[in-house]
Design a protein around this motif. Structure first.
Motif, PDB file in Angstrom:
ATOM      1  N   ILE A 160       0.785  -0.967  -0.291  1.00 51.67           N
ATOM      2  CA  ILE A 160      -0.241  -0.091  -0.020  1.00 51.67           C
ATOM      3  C   ILE A 160       0.615   1.217  -0.215  1.00 51.67           C
ATOM      4  N   HIS A 161       0.485   2.382   0.043  1.00 50.01           N
ATOM      5  CA  HIS A 161       0.569   3.859  -0.446  1.00 50.01           C
ATOM      6  C   HIS A 161       1.101   4.303   0.854  1.00 50.01           C
ATOM      7  N   GLN A 162       2.105   3.186   2.172  1.00 49.83           N
ATOM      8  CA  GLN A 162       1.863   3.695   3.473  1.00 49.83           C
ATOM      9  C   GLN A 162       2.930   3.225   4.165  1.00 49.83           C
ATOM     10  N   ASP A 163       4.151   3.700   4.914  1.00 48.37           N
ATOM     11  CA  ASP A 163       5.371   3.190   5.672  1.00 48.37           C
ATOM     12  C   ASP A 163       4.184   2.121   6.569  1.00 48.37           C
ATOM     13  N   ALA A 164       3.954   1.091   6.002  1.00 50.49           N
ATOM     14  CA  ALA A 164       2.785   0.182   7.529  1.00 50.49           C
ATOM     15  C   ALA A 164       2.775  -1.481   6.923  1.00 50.49           C
ATOM     16  N   TRP A 165       3.326  -1.890   7.821  1.00 52.61           N
ATOM     17  CA  TRP A 165       3.523  -3.288   7.909  1.00 52.61           C
ATOM     18  C   TRP A 165       2.255  -4.209   8.640  1.00 52.61           C
ATOM     19  N   PHE A 166       1.734  -4.647   7.917  1.00 53.74           N
ATOM     20  CA  PHE A 166       0.963  -5.830   8.837  1.00 53.74           C
ATOM     21  C   PHE A 166       1.565  -7.373   8.640  1.00 53.74           C
ATOM     22  N   HIS A 167       1.036  -8.225   9.216  1.00 57.58           N
ATOM     23  CA  HIS A 167       1.690  -9.521   9.696  1.00 57.58           C
ATOM     24  C   HIS A 167       0.348 -10.726  10.756  1.00 57.58           C
ATOM     25  N   LEU A 168       0.423 -11.436  10.557  1.00 58.17           N
ATOM     26  CA  LEU A 168      -0.265 -12.153  10.697  1.00 58.17           C
ATOM     27  C   LEU A 168       0.619 -12.954  11.483  1.00 58.17           C
ATOM     28  N   ALA A 169      -0.524 -14.134  12.836  1.00 60.64           N
ATOM     29  CA  ALA A 169       0.329 -14.977  13.797  1.00 60.64           C
ATOM     30  C   ALA A 169      -0.427 -16.347  14.403  1.00 60.64           C
ATOM     31  N   ASP A 170      -0.153 -17.615  14.017  1.00 62.17           N
ATOM     32  CA  ASP A 170      -0.955 -18.167  14.988  1.00 62.17           C
ATOM     33  C   ASP A 170       0.033 -19.310  15.978  1.00 62.17           C
ATOM     34  N   LEU A 171      -0.002 -18.793  16.945  1.00 65.84           N
ATOM     35  CA  LEU A 171       0.847 -18.784  18.613  1.00 65.84           C
ATOM     36  C   LEU A 171       0.107 -20.365  19.461  1.00 65.84           C
ATOM     37  N   ASP A 172       1.328 -20.968  19.118  1.00 64.06           N
ATOM     38  CA  ASP A 172       0.794 -22.249  20.423  1.00 64.06           C
ATOM     39  C   ASP A 172       0.730 -22.045  21.953  1.00 64.06           C
ATOM     40  N   ALA A 173      -0.254 -22.419  22.496  1.00 61.96           N
ATOM     41  CA  ALA A 173      -0.314 -21.701  23.950  1.00 61.96           C
ATOM     42  C   ALA A 173       1.283 -21.633  24.519  1.00 61.96           C
ATOM     43  N   GLY A 174       1.340 -20.914  25.866  1.00 64.20           N
ATOM     44  CA  GLY A 174       2.909 -20.823  26.050  1.00 64.20           C
ATOM     45  C   GLY A 174       3.722 -20.751  25.451  1.00 64.20           C
ATOM     46  N   PHE A 175       3.550 -20.271  23.861  1.00 65.20           N
ATOM     47  CA  PHE A 175       4.484 -19.594  23.118  1.00 65.20           C
ATOM     48  C   PHE A 175       4.704 -18.186  23.161  1.00 65.20           C
ATOM     49  N   THR A 176       6.045 -17.651  23.490  1.00 63.46           N
ATOM     50  CA  THR A 176       6.151 -16.462  23.752  1.00 63.46           C
ATOM     51  C   THR A 176       7.174 -15.557  22.607  1.00 63.46           C
ATOM     52  N   THR A 177       7.005 -14.607  22.314  1.00 63.56           N
ATOM     53  CA  THR A 177       7.657 -14.129  20.341  1.00 63.56           C
ATOM     54  C   THR A 177       7.819 -12.251  20.890  1.00 63.56           C
ATOM     55  N   ASP A 178       8.752 -12.042  20.511  1.00 69.53           N
ATOM     56  CA  ASP A 178       9.270 -10.314  20.368  1.00 69.53           C
ATOM     57  C   ASP A 178       8.696  -9.466  18.891  1.00 69.53           C
ATOM     58  N   TYR A 179       7.987  -8.436  19.302  1.00 74.52           N
ATOM     59  CA  TYR A 179       7.737  -7.862  17.352  1.00 74.52           C
ATOM     60  C   TYR A 179       8.492  -7.263  17.571  1.00 74.52           C
ATOM     61  N   GLN A 180       9.496  -6.780  16.820  1.00 81.30           N
ATOM     62  CA  GLN A 180      10.744  -5.637  16.189  1.00 81.30           C
ATOM     63  C   GLN A 180      10.001  -4.757  15.281  1.00 81.30           C
ATOM     64  N   LEU A 181       9.618  -3.399  16.332  1.00 82.69           N
ATOM     65  CA  LEU A 181       8.959  -2.800  14.351  1.00 82.69           C
ATOM     66  C   LEU A 181      10.179  -1.836  13.494  1.00 82.69           C
ATOM     67  N   LYS A 182       9.142  -2.339  12.312  1.00 80.97           N
ATOM     68  CA  LYS A 182      10.226  -1.951  11.009  1.00 80.97           C
ATOM     69  C   LYS A 182      10.492  -0.165  11.077  1.00 80.97           C
ATOM     70  N   LYS A 183       9.475   0.215  11.847  1.00 80.37           N
ATOM     71  CA  LYS A 183      10.564   2.115  11.490  1.00 80.37           C
ATOM     72  C   LYS A 183      10.240   2.976  12.827  1.00 80.37           C
TER      73      LYS A 183
END
Length: 237
Positions: A160-183
């Motif tokens: 798209i015409h914007q500095d945007a990023w969309f992500h989908l995630a399917d996480l198992d119970a108990g799973f931990t993760t970090d999201y790092q911003l792109k900008k």
């Protein structure tokens, strides 16, 4: 880090019979001055359309419009001659630009279709209208972030015409993760499609939304099997 929590039960709601719609931000008859937008994210509607029904032809301009089916099939037609059918696993984008008219209807005559309708303010006005759709594999978002939208035509997903990023995630119970911003300067709006998760110190359940900004990273821990949509957008318009 700053946050704003929008619980599912506080969303605007309109049930027209053929359309049952929940509005995270002000839309149509739901007008809440405290919830107009999150940065460049203007509309997040959770729509269910009955079989054989839909939105008739109507115009848009200077808006990036994203449709993400959750169940069922959605049919799109527009004044530029585009015609597409999208289903769960697909993402559709339309840059309205200088102006385009389109219709969206349930492709099935009997089964409902449930989808997210998302609007993002563009960073360029009066562009040539465009349309695109892509399919994404569910296995590519198991315990990781699957990019489905970006500002770059050469990157993964639709663009798209914007500095945007969309992500989908399917996480198992108990799973931990970090999201790092792109900008730097962007924020992230986390929307829980299914399940329960702890995000940036908040406990989120199905259809809760959490806006996060003034940070470069955020932690997510799934309490149950959880599906998330993360929408990273500029905070300044």
């Amino acid at each position: 880090m700053q946050t704003i929590l929008d619980k599912a039960a506080t969303r605007g709601h309109a049930n027209h019979g053929w359309l049952n719609s929940y509005h995270t931000f002000s839309f149509a008859g739901y007008q809440n001055p405290a919830r107009v937008h999150f940065g460049a994210l203007r509309v997040l509607n959770d729509d269910t359309v009955a079989g054989g029904m839909g939105f008739g032809t109507h115009p848009h301009d200077n808006m990036e419009i994203i449709s993400i089916p959750l169940n069922g099939t959605l049919e799109h037609k527009d004044s530029a001659g585009n015609h597409g059918i999208i289903r769960s696993g697909d993402v559709q984008v339309m840059s309205a630009g200088t102006g385009i008219a389109h219709s969206e209807k349930n492709h099935s005559s009997s089964e409902p279709v449930q989808f997210l309708q998302i609007w993002v303010f563009p960073n360029k006005r009066n562009v040539t209208p465009r349309y695109d759709q892509q399919s994404f594999r569910a296995e590519d978002r198991r315990n990781k972030f699957q990019q489905v939208l970006s500002p770059n035509p050469d990157d993964a997903g639709v663009w798209i015409h914007q500095d945007a990023w969309f992500h989908l995630a399917d996480l198992d119970a108990g799973f931990t993760t970090d999201y790092q911003l792109k900008k730097s300067g962007n924020g992230v709006y986390v929307f829980v499609l299914e399940g329960e998760a702890a995000v940036a110190g908040h406990q989120l359940s199905r259809r809760d939304g959490l806006g996060i900004w003034d940070t470069n990273t955020l932690q997510i821990q799934a309490a149950t099997a959880t599906r998330l949509l993360l929408m990273e957008v500029p905070m300044a318009l």
